[in-house]
Motif scaffolding. Sequence first.
Motif, short mmCIF file in Angstrom:
data_model
loop_
_atom_site.label_atom_id
_atom_site.label_comp_id
_atom_site.label_asym_id
_atom_site.label_seq_id
_atom_site.Cartn_x
_atom_site.Cartn_y
_atom_site.Cartn_z
N ILE A 1 0.60 -1.11 0.07
CA ILE A 1 -0.05 0.06 0.04
C ILE A 1 0.85 1.26 0.04
O ILE A 1 0.73 2.18 -0.82
CB ILE A 1 -1.03 0.14 1.11
N ASP A 2 2.02 1.33 0.87
CA ASP A 2 2.86 2.50 0.87
C ASP A 2 3.42 2.71 -0.41
O ASP A 2 3.51 3.74 -0.97
CB ASP A 2 3.81 2.05 2.07
N ALA A 3 3.83 1.93 -1.21
CA ALA A 3 4.57 1.91 -2.40
C ALA A 3 3.64 2.50 -3.43
O ALA A 3 4.08 3.40 -4.18
CB ALA A 3 5.11 0.29 -2.98
N ALA B 1 10.28 -2.15 -8.54
CA ALA B 1 11.34 -1.88 -8.02
C ALA B 1 11.26 -1.89 -6.41
O ALA B 1 12.27 -2.37 -5.71
CB ALA B 1 12.13 -0.58 -8.53
N ALA B 2 10.25 -1.36 -5.75
CA ALA B 2 9.91 -1.38 -4.52
C ALA B 2 9.60 -2.98 -3.91
O ALA B 2 10.06 -3.02 -2.96
CB ALA B 2 8.54 -0.54 -4.19
N ILE C 1 18.44 -4.47 -12.77
CA ILE C 1 17.58 -4.97 -13.70
C ILE C 1 17.07 -6.56 -13.38
O ILE C 1 15.95 -6.68 -13.35
CB ILE C 1 18.09 -5.09 -15.19
N ALA C 2 17.96 -7.47 -13.27
CA ALA C 2 17.72 -8.99 -12.74
C ALA C 2 16.67 -9.00 -11.67
O ALA C 2 15.72 -9.70 -11.53
CB ALA C 2 18.93 -9.77 -12.66
N GLN C 3 16.95 -8.26 -10.62
CA GLN C 3 16.13 -8.09 -9.39
C GLN C 3 14.72 -7.57 -9.74
O GLN C 3 13.67 -8.05 -9.35
CB GLN C 3 16.87 -7.38 -8.23
N PRO D 1 16.09 0.87 -2.67
CA PRO D 1 15.44 0.78 -4.25
C PRO D 1 16.12 1.32 -5.16
O PRO D 1 16.19 0.93 -6.30
CB PRO D 1 14.22 1.92 -3.66
N GLU D 2 17.38 2.20 -4.91
CA GLU D 2 18.07 3.00 -5.99
C GLU D 2 19.18 1.96 -6.43
O GLU D 2 19.57 2.06 -7.31
CB GLU D 2 18.67 4.35 -5.45
#
Length: 975
Positions: free
Chosen positions: A770-772, A781-782, A797-799, A792-793
């Motif tokens: 919900i927060d994301a 990404a989140a 790409i694989a993840q 997050p930063e």
Amino acid sequence: MSSAKTLYLIDGHAQIFRAYFAIRGGMNSPVTGEPTHAVFGFAGMLIKLFQQFHPHYVIMAIDMPGKTFRDELYPEYKATREAAPEDLAPQIQRILEITKMFGIPIFGKVGAEADDIIATITHDIEKDPRYKDVNVRVVSKDKDLEQLLSDRVTMFDIHNDTTIDVARLKADKGLTPAQVIDALAMMGDKVDNVPGIEGIGPKTASQLLQEYGSIDGIYANIDKIKGKRRENLEKGRDKLGLSRTLVTLKDDVDIDFDLTKATVGAIDAGGLKHLFEELGFRRHSQDVERLVGRGAKPQAAASVEAPAEPAKAKGATSKPGSTATETEADSSGQLGLFPTSLFDTGSLADEGSTSEDIIPEGMTVAAAFDYSGVYTRDQLDDLVVTLKQQRIISVDTETIGLGHSAEPCGISLAWKTGHGVYIPLKSPSPGKHLDKATVLAALKPVMEDPSIPKCGHNLKYDALVLRHVGVDMQGIAFDSMIATHMIGTPAHGLDYLAENILKHKTIPISRLIGERKGRSLKGQKTMDCVALEEIVPYAAEDADMALRLYEDLLPKLRVMGLEKLSQEVEMPLVEVLVEMEFQGIRVDADELDRQAAGMVDRIADAKDRILEAAGHDFNIDSPRQLGDVLFKEFGLPIVKRKQTGPSTDIEVLEKLAEREDLTPQQDIVLNRVIEYRQLSKLVNTYLVNLKDEIDKKSKRVHAQFHQTGTTTGRLSSSNPNLQNIPIRTEIGRQIRKAFVAEEGSLLISADYSQIELRILAHLSDDPALIDAFKKDMDIHAAVASQVFGVPPESVNIAQRTSAKTINFGIIYGVTPYGLSRRIEGLDLEGARKLIADYKKRFTGIDSFLARCVTEAVNTGFVATMLGRRRRIGQIESSRPQVRSLGERLAINTVVQGSAAELIKLAMVNLHRRIRREKLPLKMLLQIHDELVLEAPASEAKAMAKIVQQEMEHAMELKVPLKVEAGVGPNWFEAK
């Protein structure tokens, strides 16, 4: 073989599955939108049987729901079988209906399989001295049935005109019928999960049995057998007794059989032709005409089953994917009177009667009610006054032909049960009634008054008919076809519902329009040619039945908690779909031709490169020949089997192409075949077929949208099926360029962003998810950040790709195995860990998934946000694979079904706003989570904002809804 002394035993479900897989999907009824390819193939088989052999005795044996003695003996029996395709269940309903219309009795018995029914009947024929001159012909190619072969019993593959008798069995397999059981036991059966002996296939089994006679003979001489073969035989010896029992057909099933029960009843030619027209089977309709015309119609006999009355064309439907309730067979093995399950077999007839003459005890008929015609101006004026005072009116139309622009020849109305009127617009006696213009002008204010509620059966059809003659029906409040679908029963036609719910036997349409004779191409007469005294009670009865169904079904919706979904979404949506189908969307035929021309050379090149890789010529479009090349010559592993052999479906090929252990040669041929399949499908399924669907007058494609086509509540479409337009590849997306706006207008494409994940966040109440969404983060990404424990930063790409895959996979109940197949480089153990980490980080999601499964286990069904129910029968299975499927369906249904309700609600709200504010905006298409609309170029951007606003505020969720809207001259550029 004399047909008078031959009993044909049809292996029902084997033939049904064969028909399903023999014809590629994509066939749908032009009237109801239901899938029809299996029905088409099976009907063709029956037509061939009657054309070539004119059978006097026929029985179709079918499997019944529930466990058999084999399941009790060996719980793992058939545990590895995949669940039946979702679009097969409603087709089985139609197939049984057609079988009854051919006058064929259907036998089934709970606790036994169809093969056991066939074995029992065969045994009775061979042992009964009364039938010493009767031969048995088993219509099947199932190897299990070869154990029944004798001098009087043969098997017949009707598709290939191939007969298997004792001599043919010996010549082909080197076996006698008595040895078949031992061969089957040793070979085992991967499809049915019958354990066999490792390393023993058909050839080895045959060699051993030819040399030693039987399993006992083999083990008596085990010392003579050397090496690995002996080792395998000794290792598998303990399981042979079980395997032998599983493959031995039971020939003493408790059914009350004598040959008179196998006598074919009268063919309901009128009902078959009408049903075939409804399903779009023109060729089959002509075949039935020729069949009856040349005197092939069998005589009716005592105590045989009569075919059930066909559903009227405009109201008939079967709900794809529906889960039927089980019904018990009576003690005879024949199915009982008025069952409601998938195995509905109609009612029993008296000698010489047809379905038109049968009035079961306790049934009412039209003559008992007040059905009348409205012919004069005074009668019409009085009717209008009366209609304006009613709480609800039932509406029905009679048309000349079918289709989205069929011309009406009369309108039926009812406002109190037991009464109904018919207002003719066209008839053989135009001087006896008012003209069309006068009637429509008088009824138009009532029909277009939203404060006067209307009900009906498949009311979208009637509303569209009236829309084409200038009457815009508003106030649609109830549709009995949709209501039955919501309740969870198959959405049958009006005749069926009247008989089974209201206990009323309706007037059959064949009594009005007659039957074609001989080879005449004129066909049945159209409804405008039916005499007034005949059409009035028939048509008025329809309106009355729809009104009575409203009275019966509405309380059921309330009891099930479905009234809100009905009143706020499903019933108002009918008006939206009427407008969408009426408007259609413009398609540029020249653009389709340009794209098709560009594909021709690519297809030819792809074909040449496949043949080059194979090293010889073969028919690439033949699944059997392609399977031989891929699995025998190139040694690719078999992923899935069908009735006809190893599957070469595109899904199978794509799974194989993902394997890392492919040789270079295997990789090359697989990718070339996949490319060829994709290009061919684009041309044949979309570019060519789409062009054929362009209306010659409007230059637009008027696709039909169906509310009863899926179990999740999503809309389906047909003629053409726009839901399947490919979007994964750039070539597929190019097709959207052919969907264009009218001159001076632009198309608007509005698409929900990650709607199912937002629904998941809302339902699971997971704080992290919900927060994301509230922070409008890159959701994948989140999630990757949480699962892999990195900022997050720092997500790579694989993840992110892994997180995206599991995000969407979790909605469909993804398994570790399924996840490992979707993420490159991820093994099974890694997939288990990824799912575990995901659930650990998002505990709300894990709890929600568990609640879905628990709800299905405790109640037998799950429900969406607005209360739509879906029965999850698989959840009770003792087979782990089937039960796992039920768990996935439970999760998927709640999320996907709620998302479907959201966009439907948005459509209803937007439609009402367009009408209320008289906006220059037309809703044209709904494809998954996307709406396509059309507006004047000067106002398109402003209209796009309105669309976006309505969609984003259709529901209040715990996370914001986000809609991406664009405009352009064609769908591609708007997207």
